[in-house]
Design a protein around this motif. Structure first.
Motif, PDB file in Angstrom:
ATOM      1  N   ALA A  12       6.670   4.894 -10.744  1.00 24.77           N
ATOM      2  CA  ALA A  12       6.154   3.696 -10.113  1.00 24.77           C
ATOM      3  C   ALA A  12       5.819   4.005  -8.660  1.00 24.77           C
ATOM      4  O   ALA A  12       6.494   4.786  -7.985  1.00 24.77           O
ATOM      5  N   GLY A  13       4.752   3.346  -8.174  1.00 26.32           N
ATOM      6  CA  GLY A  13       4.361   3.514  -6.782  1.00 26.32           C
ATOM      7  C   GLY A  13       5.093   2.528  -5.902  1.00 26.32           C
ATOM      8  O   GLY A  13       6.038   1.858  -6.317  1.00 26.32           O
ATOM      9  N   VAL A  14       4.618   2.412  -4.691  1.00 23.65           N
ATOM     10  CA  VAL A  14       5.186   1.451  -3.750  1.00 23.65           C
ATOM     11  C   VAL A  14       4.727   0.056  -4.168  1.00 23.65           C
ATOM     12  O   VAL A  14       3.537  -0.153  -4.425  1.00 23.65           O
ATOM     13  N   THR A  15       5.652  -0.860  -4.252  1.00 23.34           N
ATOM     14  CA  THR A  15       5.292  -2.225  -4.622  1.00 23.34           C
ATOM     15  C   THR A  15       5.628  -3.171  -3.480  1.00 23.34           C
ATOM     16  O   THR A  15       6.585  -2.943  -2.712  1.00 23.34           O
ATOM     17  N   GLN A  16       4.837  -4.212  -3.388  1.00 23.44           N
ATOM     18  CA  GLN A  16       5.048  -5.207  -2.343  1.00 23.44           C
ATOM     19  C   GLN A  16       4.965  -6.608  -2.948  1.00 23.44           C
ATOM     20  O   GLN A  16       4.175  -6.858  -3.855  1.00 23.44           O
ATOM     21  N   PHE A  17       5.774  -7.494  -2.400  1.00 24.52           N
ATOM     22  CA  PHE A  17       5.799  -8.871  -2.887  1.00 24.52           C
ATOM     23  C   PHE A  17       5.947  -9.817  -1.704  1.00 24.52           C
ATOM     24  O   PHE A  17       6.728  -9.537  -0.793  1.00 24.52           O
ATOM     25  N   PRO A  18       5.228 -10.943  -1.661  1.00 23.27           N
ATOM     26  CA  PRO A  18       4.166 -11.311  -2.593  1.00 23.27           C
ATOM     27  C   PRO A  18       2.863 -10.570  -2.275  1.00 23.27           C
ATOM     28  O   PRO A  18       2.789  -9.909  -1.259  1.00 23.27           O
ATOM     29  N   GLN A  35       2.072   9.881   3.123  1.00 21.43           N
ATOM     30  CA  GLN A  35       2.650   8.559   2.932  1.00 21.43           C
ATOM     31  C   GLN A  35       1.920   7.842   1.806  1.00 21.43           C
ATOM     32  O   GLN A  35       0.697   7.874   1.727  1.00 21.43           O
ATOM     33  N   TYR A  36       2.689   7.203   0.960  1.00 15.61           N
ATOM     34  CA  TYR A  36       2.140   6.480  -0.175  1.00 15.61           C
ATOM     35  C   TYR A  36       2.215   4.989   0.141  1.00 15.61           C
ATOM     36  O   TYR A  36       3.297   4.467   0.408  1.00 15.61           O
ATOM     37  N   PHE A  37       1.071   4.360   0.112  1.00 10.20           N
ATOM     38  CA  PHE A  37       0.984   2.969   0.507  1.00 10.20           C
ATOM     39  C   PHE A  37       1.098   2.026  -0.687  1.00 10.20           C
ATOM     40  O   PHE A  37       0.632   2.328  -1.784  1.00 10.20           O
ATOM     41  N   GLY A  38       1.680   0.872  -0.406  1.00 10.41           N
ATOM     42  CA  GLY A  38       1.647  -0.211  -1.360  1.00 10.41           C
ATOM     43  C   GLY A  38       0.334  -0.967  -1.244  1.00 10.41           C
ATOM     44  O   GLY A  38      -0.479  -0.687  -0.358  1.00 10.41           O
ATOM     45  N   PRO A  39       0.130  -1.955  -2.114  1.00  9.89           N
ATOM     46  CA  PRO A  39      -1.146  -2.674  -2.121  1.00  9.89           C
ATOM     47  C   PRO A  39      -1.294  -3.671  -0.979  1.00  9.89           C
ATOM     48  O   PRO A  39      -2.385  -4.170  -0.735  1.00  9.89           O
ATOM     49  N   GLY A  40      -0.187  -3.936  -0.283  1.00  5.80           N
ATOM     50  CA  GLY A  40      -0.264  -4.857   0.850  1.00  5.80           C
ATOM     51  C   GLY A  40       0.068  -6.283   0.484  1.00  5.80           C
ATOM     52  O   GLY A  40      -0.038  -6.699  -0.679  1.00  5.80           O
ATOM     53  N   THR A  41       0.500  -7.032   1.482  1.00  7.62           N
ATOM     54  CA  THR A  41       0.685  -8.479   1.372  1.00  7.62           C
ATOM     55  C   THR A  41      -0.264  -9.131   2.360  1.00  7.62           C
ATOM     56  O   THR A  41      -0.217  -8.833   3.563  1.00  7.62           O
ATOM     57  N   ARG A  42      -1.129  -9.975   1.844  1.00  9.50           N
ATOM     58  CA  ARG A  42      -2.058 -10.695   2.730  1.00  9.50           C
ATOM     59  C   ARG A  42      -1.388 -11.974   3.194  1.00  9.50           C
ATOM     60  O   ARG A  42      -1.088 -12.858   2.385  1.00  9.50           O
ATOM     61  N   LEU A  43      -1.124 -12.043   4.499  1.00 13.13           N
ATOM     62  CA  LEU A  43      -0.481 -13.222   5.086  1.00 13.13           C
ATOM     63  C   LEU A  43      -1.516 -14.043   5.832  1.00 13.13           C
ATOM     64  O   LEU A  43      -2.250 -13.514   6.676  1.00 13.13           O
ATOM     65  N   THR A  44      -1.568 -15.315   5.509  1.00 14.47           N
ATOM     66  CA  THR A  44      -2.444 -16.243   6.211  1.00 14.47           C
ATOM     67  C   THR A  44      -1.586 -17.335   6.820  1.00 14.47           C
ATOM     68  O   THR A  44      -0.854 -18.025   6.101  1.00 14.47           O
ATOM     69  N   VAL A  45      -1.686 -17.467   8.127  1.00 15.33           N
ATOM     70  CA  VAL A  45      -0.939 -18.510   8.840  1.00 15.33           C
ATOM     71  C   VAL A  45      -1.941 -19.561   9.292  1.00 15.33           C
ATOM     72  O   VAL A  45      -2.918 -19.244   9.986  1.00 15.33           O
ATOM     73  N   THR A  46      -1.741 -20.789   8.843  1.00 17.19           N
ATOM     74  CA  THR A  46      -2.703 -21.855   9.165  1.00 17.19           C
ATOM     75  C   THR A  46      -2.129 -22.864  10.163  1.00 17.19           C
ATOM     76  O   THR A  46      -0.907 -22.899  10.402  1.00 17.19           O
TER      77      THR A  46
END
Lengths: 115, 112
Positions: A2-8, A104-115
């Motif tokens: 398994a690769g790097v995982t990110q949540f959410p 370095q092995y990257f995860g898919p990222g978490t997109r954070l939106t602050v409104t």
């Protein structure tokens, strides 16, 4: 393996709220990094763990950001309270120790939106 | 002040031709330069690296050239394929630590 995982994968919160991002590195990787990419610009380093210890946190923007890596496995990055300028994609990466630690092995990222 | 510059935000190349992506840096204290490729909604993936003691490294269709006197790095992709369409980041790992300093990226579009 398994690769790097990110949540959410995505999080939309209001200004002033709290958000916690999680990263699970590749099993056996002692090094764990957090990065952030804002508005499609360069990917900026936030901090680096070696096992459970913070090796370098020079990139953390301010004390609203708190990163932990209890037990040297997964890591969390908490933003409290969130501000509009915190919006962006947060990447986690991991690497082994040794000669190829630059890979370095990257995860898919978490997109954070602050409104 | 950006330590790593990729002055071309985008590049379009015909399939089969050569793609040349450029990177300029200001800091001379580094161990490795690396290129990462990023597809939409995915994290960057490692592509190729070059040590500070070398001036060229080749891996299949990908070759990276390092000109230390000019503080310039380039990635050549030959022949370019549509699947190479992605954002390419150059980054260096400084020799004080292990964190990377990334450039802003260049979006490569390979046209069929």
């Amino acid at each position: 393996e398994a690769g790097v995982t990110q949540f959410p994968s995505h999080s939309v919160i209001e200004k002033g709220q709290t958000v916690t991002l999680r990263c699970d590195p590749i099993s056996g990787h002692d090094n764990l990094y957090w990065y952030r990419r804002v508005m499609g610009k360069e990917i900026k380093f936030l901090l680096h763990f070696v096992k459970e210890s913070k090796q370098d946190e020079s990139g953390m923007p301010n004390n609203r950001f708190l990163a932990e890596r209890t037990g040297g496995t997964y890591s969390t990055l908490k933003v409290q309270p969130a501000e509009l300028e915190d919006s962006g994609v947060y990447f986690c990466a991991s690497s082994q120790d040794g000669l190829t630690s630059y890979e370095q092995y990257f995860g898919p990222g978490t997109r954070l939106t602050v409104t | 002040d950006q330590q790593v510059k990729q002055n071309s935000p985008s590049l379009s190349v015909q399939e089969g031709r050569i793609s040349i992506l450029n990177c300029d840096y200001t800091n001379s204290m580094f161990d490795y330069f690396l290129w990462y490729k990023k597809y939409p909604a995915e994290g960057p993936t490692f592509l190729i690296s070059i040590s500070s003691i070398k001036d060229k490294n080749e891996d299949g269709r990908f070759t990276v050239f390092l000109n230390k006197s000019a503080k310039h790095l380039s990635l050549h992709i030959v022949p370019s394929q549509p699947g190479d369409s992605a954002v390419y980041f150059c980054a260096y790992q400084d020799n004080y630590g292990q964190n990377f300093v990334f450039g802003p990226g260049t979006r490569l579009s390979v046209l069929p």
